[in-house]
Design an enzyme around this catalytic site. Sequence first.
Site: not given
Length: 196
Positions: A10, A15, A35, A51
């Site tokens: 996205g 989102g 990560a 996050h």
Amino acid sequence: MAGKIILVTGGARSGKSTFAEKLAARGKQSVGYIATAQVLDREMGYRVKLHQQRRPDNWQTYEAPFGADKAIAEAATGHKVLLFDCITLYLSNLLCLSPEAELTEEKAYAMLEEQVGKLLAAARQAALQGTTTIFVTNEVGAGIVPENKLARLYRDLSGLANQKLAAAADEVYAVMAGIPVNLKKLNALLEQEKDG
């Protein structure tokens, strides 16, 4: 039971990470979080903090700005779900290893093939062990054509990486305005209509 490879893509603030986190949490299994971000400035520090605040305390984080295939292999030994966030940051880290003057298109494309190949090999091995890997990525090529060569190269490599991951994935979701669409399922329905 074999695990899966899932790709979630996205645009910025679409989102996608939130959706990927929900996917990872839905089975109530242990989650390893790969990560890829490097905190090099305040803006990135803020993004990382957001996050971190969303992640459950029992998720184990593996910092992997480089060598992420090894992090996938390590995390798969103790978790049934891995959340890799994100491919485009990882690619940016790798591109920045070489001085821009030395980074030819040939070197960059070879690096992409090698690195995406390693990530997929690690995710496939994890799937054989029963671990699902969820890759998060960005659609960076949907906007204005970048004005400099490195940015255009990054855009092109990101798009190619996304295509390779999508081809290998069992499920692919595109998220826009917080709404996920299962692209592989939609594609299968369209193919049925075409053939029927």
